[in-house]
Scaffold this motif. Structure first.
Motif, mmCIF file in Angstrom:
data_model
loop_
_atom_site.group_PDB
_atom_site.id
_atom_site.type_symbol
_atom_site.label_atom_id
_atom_site.label_comp_id
_atom_site.label_asym_id
_atom_site.label_seq_id
_atom_site.Cartn_x
_atom_site.Cartn_y
_atom_site.Cartn_z
ATOM 1 N N PRO A 271 1.773 7.848 1.760
ATOM 2 C CA PRO A 271 1.469 8.549 3.012
ATOM 3 C C PRO A 271 -0.029 8.606 3.282
ATOM 4 C CG PRO A 271 1.868 10.136 1.266
ATOM 5 C CD PRO A 271 2.110 8.787 0.666
ATOM 6 N N GLY A 272 -0.368 9.008 4.518
ATOM 7 C CA GLY A 272 -1.749 9.298 4.869
ATOM 8 C C GLY A 272 -2.599 8.135 5.295
ATOM 9 N N GLY A 273 -2.023 6.922 5.432
ATOM 10 C CA GLY A 273 -2.812 5.769 5.817
ATOM 11 C C GLY A 273 -2.898 5.597 7.326
ATOM 12 N N ALA A 274 -3.586 4.538 7.762
ATOM 13 C CA ALA A 274 -3.789 4.248 9.183
ATOM 14 C C ALA A 274 -3.250 2.856 9.492
ATOM 15 C CB ALA A 274 -5.270 4.337 9.539
ATOM 16 N N TRP A 275 -2.525 2.713 10.649
ATOM 17 C CA TRP A 275 -1.933 1.445 11.075
ATOM 18 C C TRP A 275 -2.850 0.726 12.059
ATOM 19 C CZ3 TRP A 275 2.557 -0.144 8.833
ATOM 20 C CH2 TRP A 275 3.349 0.819 8.205
ATOM 21 N N SER A 276 -2.831 -0.618 12.022
ATOM 22 C CA SER A 276 -3.600 -1.407 12.985
ATOM 23 C C SER A 276 -2.938 -2.768 13.160
ATOM 24 C CB SER A 276 -5.056 -1.582 12.533
ATOM 25 O OG SER A 276 -5.116 -2.282 11.301
ATOM 26 N N PRO A 296 4.992 -13.366 23.177
ATOM 27 C CA PRO A 296 5.455 -14.191 22.068
ATOM 28 C C PRO A 296 4.300 -14.629 21.173
ATOM 29 C CG PRO A 296 6.476 -14.876 24.125
ATOM 30 C CD PRO A 296 5.399 -13.915 24.495
ATOM 31 N N GLY A 297 4.505 -14.612 19.859
ATOM 32 C CA GLY A 297 3.470 -15.019 18.912
ATOM 33 C C GLY A 297 3.610 -14.279 17.597
ATOM 34 N N ILE A 298 2.577 -14.400 16.735
ATOM 35 C CA ILE A 298 2.562 -13.779 15.416
ATOM 36 C C ILE A 298 1.406 -12.790 15.358
ATOM 37 C CG2 ILE A 298 2.360 -14.149 12.933
ATOM 38 C CD1 ILE A 298 4.888 -15.306 14.068
ATOM 39 N N ALA A 299 1.654 -11.604 14.832
ATOM 40 C CA ALA A 299 0.599 -10.605 14.635
ATOM 41 C C ALA A 299 0.731 -10.030 13.234
ATOM 42 C CB ALA A 299 0.709 -9.496 15.676
ATOM 43 N N THR A 300 -0.424 -9.671 12.638
ATOM 44 C CA THR A 300 -0.431 -9.052 11.318
ATOM 45 C C THR A 300 -0.669 -7.559 11.469
ATOM 46 O OG1 THR A 300 -1.287 -11.055 10.269
ATOM 47 C CG2 THR A 300 -1.554 -8.994 9.062
ATOM 48 N N ILE A 301 0.250 -6.782 10.936
ATOM 49 C CA ILE A 301 0.131 -5.322 10.969
ATOM 50 C C ILE A 301 -0.438 -4.870 9.625
ATOM 51 C CG2 ILE A 301 1.345 -3.145 11.287
ATOM 52 C CD1 ILE A 301 1.263 -4.949 13.764
ATOM 53 N N SER A 302 -1.516 -4.078 9.670
ATOM 54 C CA SER A 302 -2.172 -3.595 8.454
ATOM 55 C C SER A 302 -1.987 -2.097 8.312
ATOM 56 C CB SER A 302 -3.670 -3.925 8.492
ATOM 57 O OG SER A 302 -3.868 -5.326 8.568
ATOM 58 N N TYR A 303 -1.930 -1.655 7.022
ATOM 59 C CA TYR A 303 -1.847 -0.229 6.707
ATOM 60 C C TYR A 303 -2.936 0.072 5.696
ATOM 61 C CZ TYR A 303 0.149 4.287 5.315
ATOM 62 O OH TYR A 303 0.352 5.628 5.064
ATOM 63 N N GLY A 304 -3.969 0.825 6.127
ATOM 64 C CA GLY A 304 -5.125 1.087 5.281
ATOM 65 C C GLY A 304 -5.111 2.481 4.691
ATOM 66 N N VAL A 305 -5.407 2.554 3.371
ATOM 67 C CA VAL A 305 -5.440 3.831 2.655
ATOM 68 C C VAL A 305 -6.780 3.949 1.947
ATOM 69 C CG1 VAL A 305 -4.364 5.213 0.842
ATOM 70 C CG2 VAL A 305 -2.945 3.795 2.329
ATOM 71 N N SER A 306 -7.402 5.106 2.061
ATOM 72 C CA SER A 306 -8.678 5.370 1.382
ATOM 73 C C SER A 306 -8.397 5.996 0.024
ATOM 74 C CB SER A 306 -9.542 6.306 2.234
ATOM 75 O OG SER A 306 -10.744 6.620 1.560
ATOM 76 N N GLY A 307 -9.024 5.454 -1.066
ATOM 77 C CA GLY A 307 -8.776 5.968 -2.401
ATOM 78 C C GLY A 307 -9.970 5.856 -3.311
ATOM 79 N N CYS A 308 -9.690 5.792 -4.636
ATOM 80 C CA CYS A 308 -10.738 5.848 -5.653
ATOM 81 C C CYS A 308 -11.698 4.673 -5.578
ATOM 82 C CB CYS A 308 -10.106 5.909 -7.040
ATOM 83 S SG CYS A 308 -9.077 7.390 -7.275
ATOM 84 N N SER A 309 -11.198 3.505 -5.199
ATOM 85 C CA SER A 309 -12.068 2.328 -5.129
ATOM 86 C C SER A 309 -12.401 1.967 -3.689
ATOM 87 C CB SER A 309 -11.384 1.148 -5.822
ATOM 88 O OG SER A 309 -10.142 0.850 -5.200
ATOM 89 N N GLY A 310 -12.266 2.913 -2.763
ATOM 90 C CA GLY A 310 -12.541 2.672 -1.355
ATOM 91 C C GLY A 310 -11.259 2.406 -0.582
ATOM 92 N N MET A 311 -11.336 1.582 0.452
ATOM 93 C CA MET A 311 -10.185 1.275 1.291
ATOM 94 C C MET A 311 -9.357 0.154 0.673
ATOM 95 S SD MET A 311 -10.013 3.273 3.929
ATOM 96 C CE MET A 311 -8.827 2.359 4.906
ATOM 97 N N ALA A 312 -8.040 0.292 0.794
ATOM 98 C CA ALA A 312 -7.108 -0.760 0.374
ATOM 99 C C ALA A 312 -6.088 -0.938 1.485
ATOM 100 C CB ALA A 312 -6.428 -0.396 -0.937
ATOM 101 N N TYR A 313 -5.642 -2.183 1.661
ATOM 102 C CA TYR A 313 -4.763 -2.484 2.785
ATOM 103 C C TYR A 313 -3.493 -3.187 2.313
ATOM 104 C CZ TYR A 313 -8.817 -1.483 5.721
ATOM 105 O OH TYR A 313 -9.887 -0.880 6.332
ATOM 106 N N ALA A 314 -2.383 -2.826 2.965
ATOM 107 C CA ALA A 314 -1.131 -3.585 2.847
ATOM 108 C C ALA A 314 -0.904 -4.251 4.192
ATOM 109 C CB ALA A 314 0.033 -2.661 2.511
ATOM 110 N N ILE A 315 -0.381 -5.486 4.188
ATOM 111 C CA ILE A 315 -0.187 -6.211 5.441
ATOM 112 C C ILE A 315 1.281 -6.589 5.612
ATOM 113 C CG2 ILE A 315 -2.552 -7.083 5.507
ATOM 114 C CD1 ILE A 315 -1.488 -9.755 4.476
#
Length: 634
Positions: A271-276, A296-315
């Motif tokens: 929880p607590g991340g940001a979508w883009s 129509p097309g392809i887009a990448t959705i990212s989910y960013g979480v701030s933690g101990c080593s800075g920002m991390a993203y899942a795509i």
């Protein structure tokens, strides 16, 4: 005066007689220290107006309302004197209570025991609650859980003594709240509302704790404990804390495809991340993870979480395809509708001339509308139809089944020409609302296929759906189907103007319009149609309907009203054998016969003695003749 005195004396005697028979009611006994409410027989509750007394106040006292209190063992006479100075009495018994219970009043722990005693022999011990149990014969009380319990000692008279014991349980510790994940070298706080406890960590090489402040030492997990010690044991609460040196964005889950104009929801395990979105021209994403297809097309959705080593993203990759849908709303404007709506997607087969539903769905209407959507349907022409549970066809008021945009009939429906890769939106269905009322009106007729060709009779159209529609409101007033003879009828119609509409999928209908019923002329019995199987049309027969005189001659019936004998007089060329039928106002056939109208003119007699009294429609059909009229059988 003498008679009046006698009457007064008699009434007084009656009153004294009634009051003299009064008795005292209630429980005539109590234990020492307990009470019992008494009342005289003329009252349903505490007596008022009289005087209560006890013959021995050392045994029991009584209040002005009849409440007796036991003072000591023994008996006493309770008296009640009414306002007419008549006294009722009853013997009241006060039973002795057992002696006072003795024992320790000091709180004791759950699992341990104390012993209570009573000087009165032969009693039975009992407990008021599950906090403590007691042996019925020995008076040994055992603590079960923290709290208080009342211990009773009862003797055979029903009287008892009581004693309150207090049991201490294991200390209760409230839940631990606060940090569950802490970075190496950082701190987090855990709190507990229960005071006086001690903190500890299961693995001090991972995390230490002091006063509820947890310090991350190295990556791993540690169990933080809060221990409260009391006189009867210790209470414990724990919380697992994860110490990390990295940042985890978690895993994204959801559907990887969406059509233009539609949405799909994504979620993450952290929880607590940001979508883009990498390309908002293709797809956008909301703060809660709802993706909307834009193009129509392809887009990448990212989910960013701030933690101990800075920002991390899942795509997560989203594929947006062109919409291939027909959608819209089923709209209710006549009256709010709450309930399920059935919507059909209908196609037409040009080779078989058949309509059929290729898809259907159920949608819930919440007052004014219900949304529908059919997708992945390919290029074709479609009709859309809706119906709800309470329609005008089955209830006094309601919504009739309707095609897009607002037609009750398939041939008048708006066709949706859909092309693959497009989204036909707002194909709304405006449901028609109407009210069914009643009246003296009657409309009937026949539907046949083909036409009379001199020697061949027309073929009845059997089981054909027929609507009776109010010309003013457009509401379907009634529906029926043709019988085995191709005949239909509508009865109990209010005065007004109507059209009759045979409805058959794949046939275009020309309705029989402007049938006006009045109080003076309330029936129309020859609204007939021909079904053309080649052109797939249904058209009304408008010539010769309800004619008393026809082009080739005339026909008459008499007497009317009739008492059972009816004459048919005709002057018709080449009529031949005629079918004669009587139907009641519901269209039900009650009499049928044939008549030979082969001569140019003549009169024939019908015997209607078996027909009940009432109003009927007589129908005479022959070659070139279609005669209908109303008769009265008396």
């Amino acid at each position: 005066m003498k008679k009046l005195s006698i009457l007064v004396l008699g009434l007084c005697a009656l009153l004294f007689s009634r009051d003299a028979s009064a008795t005292i009611h209630g429980t005539l006994g109590a234990c020492v220290g307990n009470t019992s409410l008494l009342y005289d027989s003329t009252s349903s509750g505490p007596s008022t107006g009289g005087t209560w007394s006890s013959s021995n106040v050392a045994v029991a006292t009584v209040s002005s309302g009849g409440l007796v209190t036991g003072i000591s063992a023994g008996t006493t006479t309770i008296s009640y004197t009414s306002t007419l100075m008549v006294t009722s009495t009853a013997v009241f018994t006060v039973n002795p209570a057992p002696g006072a219970i003795s024992g320790s009043t000091t709180p004791f722990c759950a699992g341990s025991s104390i012993t209570l005693t009573c000087p009165t022999a032969g009693g039975v011990w009992s407990s008021s609650s599950g906090v403590a149990s007691v042996s019925p014969t020995t008076g040994v009380v055992t603590g079960i859980s923290g709290g208080t319990a009342t211990i009773y000692y009862s003797i055979s008279t029903g009287c008892s003594s009581s004693f309150v014991v207090t049991v201490n349980g294991v200390p209760f510790v409230d839940s631990l709240l606060g940090a569950s994940s802490i970075c190496v070298g950082a701190t987090g706080t855990i709190t507990c509302t229960t005071a006086g406890g001690a903190w500890s960590s299961s693995n001090t090489s991972v995390a230490t704790v002091s006063g509820g402040v947890v310090t991350g030492v190295s990556a791993g997990t540690a169990i933080i404990s809060y221990l409260v010690t009391g006189a009867c044991g210790t209470g414990l609460r724990t919380r697992t804390v994860t110490i990390t040196s990295t940042t985890s964005p978690g895993t994204i889950s959801g559907t990887g495809t969406v059509m233009v104009g539609f949405t799909t929801a994504l979620s993450s395990t952290v929880p607590g991340g940001a979508w883009s979105s990498s390309n908002t021209a293709i797809a956008t994403v909301s703060a809660s993870g709802v993706v909307t297809g834009v193009a129509p097309g392809i887009a990448t959705i990212s989910y960013g979480v701030s933690g101990c080593s800075g920002m991390a993203y899942a795509i997560f990759t989203i594929s947006v395809s062109a919409a291939d849908c027909i959608s819209g709303d089923v709209l209710f404007s006549g009256s709010p509708y709450y309930g399920m709506v059935k919507v059909w997607l209908i196609k037409y087969n040009g080779s078989t001339h058949m309509l059929y539903a290729v898809d259907s769905l159920n949608a819930y209407a919440s007052g004014t509308s219900a949304h529908y959507s059919f997708c992945g349907i390919g290029t074709d022409s479609f009709r859309v139809k809706a119906a709800c549970d309470s329609s005008v066809l089955s209830a006094p008021m309601g919504y009739q089944p309707t095609y897009h945009t607002a037609s009750a009939y398939w041939s008048a429906a708006t066709v949706v020409y859909h092309v693959t890769g497009t989204h036909d939106m707002s194909k709304n269905i405006n449901m028609n609302y109407g009210a069914t009322t009643s009246g003296p009106g009657f409309i009937a007729g026949d539907v046949t296929t083909g036409a009379n060709k001199g020697t061949a009779d027309p073929i009845p159209a059997v089981g054909l759906l027929i609507y009776c529609v109010n010309n003013t409101t457009g509401a379907i007033m009634q529906q029926t189907v043709t019988n085995s003879a191709g005949h239909y009828s509508f009865s109990n119609l209010p005065v007004g103007t109507y059209k009759i509409y045979p409805e058959l999928m794949n046939y275009a209908t020309t309705p029989y319009t402007s049938i006006t019923l009045t109080s003076g002329s309330s029936s129309m019995t020859s609204a007939s149609f021909v079904q053309h199987t080649v052109s797939h049309t249904i058209t009304p027969i408008t010539s010769g309907v309800q004619d008393m005189k026809i082009a080739t001659g005339s026909i008459a019936i008499f007497p009317n009203p009739t008492n059972g004998v009816l004459n048919i007089s005709w002057g018709v060329e080449n009529a031949g054998m005629a079918e004669v039928r009587l139907a009641d106002v519901t269209g039900r056939s009650v009499f049928a016969t044939t008549a030979d109208l082969g001569a140019t003119a003549g009169t024939t007699v019908l015997n209607l003695n078996g027909v009940a009294k009432g109003i009927y429609i007589i129908s005479i059909k022959a070659n070139g003749l279609n005669y209908n009229n109303k008769i009265v059988v008396e």
